[in-house]
Design a protein around this motif. Structure first.
Motif, PDB file in Angstrom:
ATOM      1  N   LEU A 171     -19.772 -76.192 -30.041  1.00  0.00           N
ATOM      2  CA  LEU A 171     -21.076 -75.785 -29.020  1.00  0.00           C
ATOM      3  C   LEU A 171     -22.288 -74.994 -30.415  1.00  0.00           C
ATOM      4  O   LEU A 171     -21.810 -74.753 -31.593  1.00  0.00           O
ATOM      5  CB  LEU A 171     -20.266 -75.404 -28.515  1.00  0.00           C
ATOM      6  CG  LEU A 171     -19.499 -74.956 -27.650  1.00  0.00           C
ATOM      7  CD1 LEU A 171     -18.648 -74.253 -26.782  1.00  0.00           C
ATOM      8  CD2 LEU A 171     -20.609 -76.169 -26.649  1.00  0.00           C
ATOM      9  N   VAL A 172     -23.506 -75.426 -30.719  1.00  0.00           N
ATOM     10  CA  VAL A 172     -24.422 -74.652 -31.510  1.00  0.00           C
ATOM     11  C   VAL A 172     -24.781 -73.827 -30.511  1.00  0.00           C
ATOM     12  O   VAL A 172     -25.541 -73.799 -29.720  1.00  0.00           O
ATOM     13  CB  VAL A 172     -25.198 -75.995 -32.217  1.00  0.00           C
ATOM     14  CG1 VAL A 172     -26.505 -74.817 -32.961  1.00  0.00           C
ATOM     15  CG2 VAL A 172     -24.271 -76.337 -32.631  1.00  0.00           C
ATOM     16  N   THR A 195     -32.837 -78.672 -35.237  1.00  0.00           N
ATOM     17  CA  THR A 195     -32.124 -77.692 -35.656  1.00  0.00           C
ATOM     18  C   THR A 195     -30.585 -77.569 -35.893  1.00  0.00           C
ATOM     19  O   THR A 195     -29.392 -77.413 -36.024  1.00  0.00           O
ATOM     20  CB  THR A 195     -32.767 -76.091 -35.584  1.00  0.00           C
ATOM     21  OG1 THR A 195     -33.956 -75.998 -35.978  1.00  0.00           O
ATOM     22  CG2 THR A 195     -31.549 -75.792 -36.220  1.00  0.00           C
ATOM     23  N   ALA A 196     -30.624 -77.791 -33.908  1.00  0.00           N
ATOM     24  CA  ALA A 196     -29.337 -77.895 -33.595  1.00  0.00           C
ATOM     25  C   ALA A 196     -28.455 -79.277 -34.036  1.00  0.00           C
ATOM     26  O   ALA A 196     -27.322 -79.432 -34.063  1.00  0.00           O
ATOM     27  CB  ALA A 196     -29.320 -78.054 -31.614  1.00  0.00           C
ATOM     28  N   THR A 197     -29.111 -80.463 -34.039  1.00  0.00           N
ATOM     29  CA  THR A 197     -28.470 -81.336 -34.444  1.00  0.00           C
ATOM     30  C   THR A 197     -28.048 -81.590 -35.883  1.00  0.00           C
ATOM     31  O   THR A 197     -27.293 -82.529 -36.560  1.00  0.00           O
ATOM     32  CB  THR A 197     -29.794 -82.328 -33.643  1.00  0.00           C
ATOM     33  OG1 THR A 197     -30.101 -83.050 -32.966  1.00  0.00           O
ATOM     34  CG2 THR A 197     -29.753 -84.379 -34.453  1.00  0.00           C
ATOM     35  N   ARG A 219     -28.757 -79.474 -25.279  1.00  0.00           N
ATOM     36  CA  ARG A 219     -28.922 -78.483 -24.632  1.00  0.00           C
ATOM     37  C   ARG A 219     -28.593 -78.756 -23.815  1.00  0.00           C
ATOM     38  O   ARG A 219     -28.687 -79.491 -22.652  1.00  0.00           O
ATOM     39  CB  ARG A 219     -30.712 -78.134 -24.335  1.00  0.00           C
ATOM     40  CG  ARG A 219     -31.081 -77.026 -24.598  1.00  0.00           C
ATOM     41  CD  ARG A 219     -32.342 -76.323 -24.738  1.00  0.00           C
ATOM     42  NE  ARG A 219     -32.533 -75.161 -24.051  1.00  0.00           N
ATOM     43  CZ  ARG A 219     -34.000 -74.715 -23.683  1.00  0.00           C
ATOM     44  NH1 ARG A 219     -34.894 -75.218 -24.628  1.00  0.00           N
ATOM     45  NH2 ARG A 219     -34.100 -73.527 -22.963  1.00  0.00           N
ATOM     46  N   TYR A 220     -28.250 -77.265 -23.645  1.00  0.00           N
ATOM     47  CA  TYR A 220     -27.504 -77.506 -21.699  1.00  0.00           C
ATOM     48  C   TYR A 220     -27.737 -75.604 -21.231  1.00  0.00           C
ATOM     49  O   TYR A 220     -27.775 -74.707 -22.240  1.00  0.00           O
ATOM     50  CB  TYR A 220     -25.662 -77.627 -21.558  1.00  0.00           C
ATOM     51  CG  TYR A 220     -25.090 -76.603 -22.208  1.00  0.00           C
ATOM     52  CD1 TYR A 220     -24.583 -75.815 -21.585  1.00  0.00           C
ATOM     53  CD2 TYR A 220     -24.612 -76.713 -23.882  1.00  0.00           C
ATOM     54  CE1 TYR A 220     -23.362 -74.995 -22.960  1.00  0.00           C
ATOM     55  CE2 TYR A 220     -24.222 -76.016 -24.478  1.00  0.00           C
ATOM     56  CZ  TYR A 220     -23.787 -75.025 -23.795  1.00  0.00           C
ATOM     57  OH  TYR A 220     -22.243 -73.846 -24.627  1.00  0.00           O
ATOM     58  N   THR A 243     -31.086 -66.481 -26.441  1.00  0.00           N
ATOM     59  CA  THR A 243     -29.800 -67.569 -27.045  1.00  0.00           C
ATOM     60  C   THR A 243     -30.123 -68.910 -26.478  1.00  0.00           C
ATOM     61  O   THR A 243     -30.064 -68.632 -25.251  1.00  0.00           O
ATOM     62  CB  THR A 243     -28.686 -67.265 -26.795  1.00  0.00           C
ATOM     63  OG1 THR A 243     -28.517 -66.148 -27.512  1.00  0.00           O
ATOM     64  CG2 THR A 243     -27.778 -67.957 -27.455  1.00  0.00           C
ATOM     65  N   LEU A 244     -29.853 -70.001 -27.396  1.00  0.00           N
ATOM     66  CA  LEU A 244     -30.230 -71.172 -26.290  1.00  0.00           C
ATOM     67  C   LEU A 244     -28.645 -72.058 -26.773  1.00  0.00           C
ATOM     68  O   LEU A 244     -28.091 -71.731 -28.295  1.00  0.00           O
ATOM     69  CB  LEU A 244     -31.704 -71.730 -26.749  1.00  0.00           C
ATOM     70  CG  LEU A 244     -32.550 -71.510 -27.149  1.00  0.00           C
ATOM     71  CD1 LEU A 244     -33.328 -72.073 -27.821  1.00  0.00           C
ATOM     72  CD2 LEU A 244     -33.423 -71.296 -25.562  1.00  0.00           C
ATOM     73  N   ASN A 245     -27.700 -72.697 -25.720  1.00  0.00           N
ATOM     74  CA  ASN A 245     -27.144 -73.050 -26.070  1.00  0.00           C
ATOM     75  C   ASN A 245     -27.712 -74.612 -26.182  1.00  0.00           C
ATOM     76  O   ASN A 245     -27.777 -75.501 -25.330  1.00  0.00           O
ATOM     77  CB  ASN A 245     -26.201 -72.519 -25.322  1.00  0.00           C
ATOM     78  CG  ASN A 245     -25.422 -71.537 -25.569  1.00  0.00           C
ATOM     79  OD1 ASN A 245     -24.982 -71.018 -26.501  1.00  0.00           O
ATOM     80  ND2 ASN A 245     -25.882 -70.689 -24.299  1.00  0.00           N
ATOM     81  N   TYR A 246     -26.449 -75.385 -27.161  1.00  0.00           N
ATOM     82  CA  TYR A 246     -26.506 -76.969 -26.958  1.00  0.00           C
ATOM     83  C   TYR A 246     -24.716 -76.947 -27.665  1.00  0.00           C
ATOM     84  O   TYR A 246     -24.053 -76.966 -28.467  1.00  0.00           O
ATOM     85  CB  TYR A 246     -27.567 -77.136 -28.587  1.00  0.00           C
ATOM     86  CG  TYR A 246     -28.780 -77.492 -29.073  1.00  0.00           C
ATOM     87  CD1 TYR A 246     -29.709 -78.118 -28.678  1.00  0.00           C
ATOM     88  CD2 TYR A 246     -28.777 -75.813 -28.558  1.00  0.00           C
ATOM     89  CE1 TYR A 246     -30.462 -77.943 -28.324  1.00  0.00           C
ATOM     90  CE2 TYR A 246     -30.374 -75.081 -28.239  1.00  0.00           C
ATOM     91  CZ  TYR A 246     -31.227 -76.042 -28.207  1.00  0.00           C
ATOM     92  OH  TYR A 246     -32.628 -76.717 -28.406  1.00  0.00           O
TER      93      TYR A 246
END
Length: 110
Positions: free
Chosen positions: A33-34, A56-58, A71-72, A93-96
């Motif tokens: 989880l990011v 960025t998350a990847t 993204r979820y 906040t964004l969740n990935y």
């Protein structure tokens, strides 16, 4: 005379849209989880470049050995600075979710 001008000034600020670049603010390597985050000052609206945020998350997922990020969920909005009843700064906040297993680069055989 001053009040109408001040009101007009603040209303014009309320229409400002700023571009934000989310940064890694947390996560869990074991669960893949990011979390990316950014702040939005009062009287402003923010937009993000979804492609840049996913990149960025990847990158974070790949640092942990995963292949990609997806993204979820919905963004989480939290007021981080309050003055009276006014929110002066909002944290988003964004969740990935990291997915797949990154295969190590193979070395050429000589």
């Amino acid at each position: 005379m001053f009040r109408p001008l001040a009101a007009l000034f603040f209303l014009s600020l309320a229409g400002c849209t700023i571009t934000k670049n989310p940064e890694v603010t947390g996560g869990n390597q074991m669960m893949g989880l990011v979390q990316l985050g950014f702040d939005v000052p009062a009287l402003q609206r923010a937009r993000i470049d979804d492609y840049l945020a996913l990149s960025t998350a990847t990158k974070q997922c790949q640092n942990w050995g995963y292949d990609r990020a997806v993204r979820y969920g919905d963004p989480i909005y939290t007021c981080s600075v309050i003055s009276g009843t006014q929110c002066l700064n909002e944290s988003v906040t964004l969740n990935y979710q990291c997915q797949g297993v990154a295969l190590p680069a193979t070395q050429p055989v000589y």
